[in-house]
Scaffold this motif. Structure first.
Motif, PDB file in Angstrom:
ATOM      1  N   SER A  28       0.881  -1.329  -0.050  1.00 46.14           N
ATOM      2  CA  SER A  28       0.014   0.222  -0.027  1.00 46.14           C
ATOM      3  C   SER A  28       0.792   1.277   0.187  1.00 46.14           C
ATOM      4  N   ALA A  29       2.079   1.377   0.445  1.00 44.88           N
ATOM      5  CA  ALA A  29       2.913   2.190   0.691  1.00 44.88           C
ATOM      6  C   ALA A  29       3.284   2.612  -0.743  1.00 44.88           C
ATOM      7  N   ILE A  30       3.504   1.803  -1.541  1.00 46.02           N
ATOM      8  CA  ILE A  30       3.805   1.841  -2.821  1.00 46.02           C
ATOM      9  C   ILE A  30       2.684   2.396  -3.850  1.00 46.02           C
ATOM     10  N   MET A  31       1.578   1.447  -3.784  1.00 45.59           N
ATOM     11  CA  MET A  31       0.420   1.634  -4.480  1.00 45.59           C
ATOM     12  C   MET A  31      -0.235   2.836  -4.419  1.00 45.59           C
ATOM     13  N   LYS A  32      -0.259   3.552  -3.249  1.00 48.89           N
ATOM     14  CA  LYS A  32      -0.792   4.808  -2.939  1.00 48.89           C
ATOM     15  C   LYS A  32      -0.434   6.026  -3.768  1.00 48.89           C
ATOM     16  N   ARG A  33       0.852   5.812  -4.118  1.00 51.44           N
ATOM     17  CA  ARG A  33       1.437   6.936  -4.871  1.00 51.44           C
ATOM     18  C   ARG A  33       0.681   6.850  -6.309  1.00 51.44           C
ATOM     19  N   TYR A  34       0.068   5.878  -6.810  1.00 48.84           N
ATOM     20  CA  TYR A  34      -0.286   5.726  -8.021  1.00 48.84           C
ATOM     21  C   TYR A  34      -1.966   5.731  -8.244  1.00 48.84           C
ATOM     22  N   GLU A  35      -2.383   5.771  -6.922  1.00 48.17           N
ATOM     23  CA  GLU A  35      -3.882   5.917  -6.952  1.00 48.17           C
ATOM     24  C   GLU A  35      -4.468   7.237  -7.193  1.00 48.17           C
ATOM     25  N   ALA A  36      -3.911   8.276  -6.946  1.00 45.99           N
ATOM     26  CA  ALA A  36      -4.301   9.672  -7.256  1.00 45.99           C
ATOM     27  C   ALA A  36      -3.861  10.169  -8.772  1.00 45.99           C
ATOM     28  N   GLU A  37      -3.068   9.225  -9.464  1.00 49.78           N
ATOM     29  CA  GLU A  37      -2.421   9.493 -10.560  1.00 49.78           C
ATOM     30  C   GLU A  37      -3.666   9.557 -11.883  1.00 49.78           C
ATOM     31  N   GLU A  38      -3.575  10.710 -12.454  1.00 56.24           N
ATOM     32  CA  GLU A  38      -4.643  11.109 -13.341  1.00 56.24           C
ATOM     33  C   GLU A  38      -4.305  10.788 -14.841  1.00 56.24           C
ATOM     34  N   ARG A  39      -3.171  10.850 -14.941  1.00 55.87           N
ATOM     35  CA  ARG A  39      -2.626  10.338 -16.572  1.00 55.87           C
ATOM     36  C   ARG A  39      -2.387   8.714 -16.615  1.00 55.87           C
ATOM     37  N   GLY A  40      -2.911   8.025 -15.830  1.00 54.39           N
ATOM     38  CA  GLY A  40      -3.117   6.475 -16.171  1.00 54.39           C
ATOM     39  C   GLY A  40      -2.291   5.807 -14.938  1.00 54.39           C
ATOM     40  N   TYR A  41      -2.187   4.307 -15.337  1.00 54.61           N
ATOM     41  CA  TYR A  41      -1.492   3.597 -14.380  1.00 54.61           C
ATOM     42  C   TYR A  41       0.090   3.646 -14.873  1.00 54.61           C
ATOM     43  N   PRO A  42       0.960   3.106 -13.788  1.00 56.43           N
ATOM     44  CA  PRO A  42       2.393   3.190 -14.374  1.00 56.43           C
ATOM     45  C   PRO A  42       2.548   2.397 -15.402  1.00 56.43           C
ATOM     46  N   PRO A  43       3.475   2.444 -16.051  1.00 54.74           N
ATOM     47  CA  PRO A  43       3.942   1.672 -17.428  1.00 54.74           C
ATOM     48  C   PRO A  43       4.198   0.153 -16.943  1.00 54.74           C
ATOM     49  N   TYR A  44       4.803  -0.009 -15.548  1.00 55.87           N
ATOM     50  CA  TYR A  44       4.973  -1.464 -15.247  1.00 55.87           C
ATOM     51  C   TYR A  44       4.191  -1.622 -13.997  1.00 55.87           C
ATOM     52  N   HIS A  45       3.605  -2.641 -13.676  1.00 59.76           N
ATOM     53  CA  HIS A  45       2.894  -2.720 -12.360  1.00 59.76           C
ATOM     54  C   HIS A  45       4.029  -2.805 -11.165  1.00 59.76           C
ATOM     55  N   PRO A  46       3.585  -1.904 -10.196  1.00 58.19           N
ATOM     56  CA  PRO A  46       4.603  -1.889  -9.118  1.00 58.19           C
ATOM     57  C   PRO A  46       4.894  -3.170  -8.395  1.00 58.19           C
ATOM     58  N   ARG A  47       4.057  -4.161  -8.505  1.00 53.69           N
ATOM     59  CA  ARG A  47       4.346  -5.317  -7.726  1.00 53.69           C
ATOM     60  C   ARG A  47       5.284  -6.178  -8.477  1.00 53.69           C
ATOM     61  N   MET A  48       5.277  -6.003  -9.963  1.00 58.98           N
ATOM     62  CA  MET A  48       6.519  -6.754 -10.867  1.00 58.98           C
ATOM     63  C   MET A  48       7.661  -5.990 -10.644  1.00 58.98           C
ATOM     64  N   MET A  49       7.802  -4.739 -10.306  1.00 58.24           N
ATOM     65  CA  MET A  49       8.961  -3.919 -10.212  1.00 58.24           C
ATOM     66  C   MET A  49       9.468  -4.445  -9.048  1.00 58.24           C
ATOM     67  N   VAL A  50       8.834  -4.518  -7.806  1.00 59.78           N
ATOM     68  CA  VAL A  50       9.185  -4.926  -6.515  1.00 59.78           C
ATOM     69  C   VAL A  50       9.879  -6.253  -6.666  1.00 59.78           C
ATOM     70  N   LYS A  51       9.383  -7.130  -7.272  1.00 61.30           N
ATOM     71  CA  LYS A  51       9.893  -8.362  -7.438  1.00 61.30           C
ATOM     72  C   LYS A  51      11.165  -8.402  -8.041  1.00 61.30           C
ATOM     73  N   LEU A  52      11.215  -7.706  -9.320  1.00 58.31           N
ATOM     74  CA  LEU A  52      12.595  -7.680  -9.866  1.00 58.31           C
ATOM     75  C   LEU A  52      13.672  -7.147  -9.217  1.00 58.31           C
ATOM     76  N   LEU A  53      13.204  -6.054  -8.527  1.00 59.30           N
ATOM     77  CA  LEU A  53      14.473  -5.331  -7.706  1.00 59.30           C
ATOM     78  C   LEU A  53      14.800  -6.379  -6.495  1.00 59.30           C
ATOM     79  N   LEU A  54      13.874  -6.967  -5.977  1.00 62.82           N
ATOM     80  CA  LEU A  54      14.014  -8.077  -4.577  1.00 62.82           C
ATOM     81  C   LEU A  54      14.892  -9.281  -5.412  1.00 62.82           C
ATOM     82  N   TYR A  55      14.440  -9.677  -6.330  1.00 59.34           N
ATOM     83  CA  TYR A  55      15.490 -11.007  -6.926  1.00 59.34           C
ATOM     84  C   TYR A  55      16.820 -10.515  -7.254  1.00 59.34           C
ATOM     85  N   ALA A  56      16.862  -9.162  -7.921  1.00 62.16           N
ATOM     86  CA  ALA A  56      18.093  -8.825  -8.429  1.00 62.16           C
ATOM     87  C   ALA A  56      19.178  -8.510  -7.257  1.00 62.16           C
ATOM     88  N   TYR A  57      18.497  -8.040  -6.296  1.00 62.71           N
ATOM     89  CA  TYR A  57      19.357  -8.015  -4.769  1.00 62.71           C
ATOM     90  C   TYR A  57      19.567  -9.149  -4.316  1.00 62.71           C
TER      91      TYR A  57
END
Length: 118
Positions: A28-57
């Motif tokens: 929710s701390a990450i998703m709330k940044r995108y809830e008020a976004e009026e231009r659309g959703y982020p280009p890549y889903h935040p959950r996928m980005m978290v998975k990617l960064l976590l695995y890389a680390y």
């Protein structure tokens, strides 16, 4: 050639653990940044980005440029990102924008990894 990318990796690969765990982590701390976004959703889903960064680390690849390269060459990264290929700037910006939230998520997931024997 296997029909699905997942067939290239053993069933006990770390990617599947990261994928499952992050599906149940509170973002929710990450998703709330995108809830008020009026231009659309982020280009890549935040959950996928978290998975990617976590695995890389977890495997010692902290550089966003190296992560981008792995997304084009490494089956495990392709599986985790569902064959999406965010560029290094997108990866770096996501990390920078959510650094505090990511720190807490990483600690939570790493504790779960430790419990699972990873």
């Amino acid at each position: 050639m296997p029909v699905a990318l997942q067939e290239w990796l053993p069933s006990d690969h770390l990617v599947y653990f990261i994928d499952d765990v992050v599906e149940h982590v509170e973002l929710s701390a990450i998703m709330k940044r995108y809830e008020a976004e009026e231009r659309g959703y982020p280009p890549y889903h935040p959950r996928m980005m978290v998975k990617l960064l976590l695995y890389a680390y977890c495997i010692g690849v902290p550089s966003s440029r190296k992560i981008e390269k792995r997304l084009h060459e490494d089956i495990a990264f392709k599986v985790l990102a569902a064959n999406n290929t965010p560029d290094f700037k997108t990866i770096a910006d996501f990390r920078k924008n959510h650094l505090e939230a990511l720190a807490g998520i990483f600690v939570e997931v790493l504790k779960l990894c430790q419990k699972a024997g990873w």
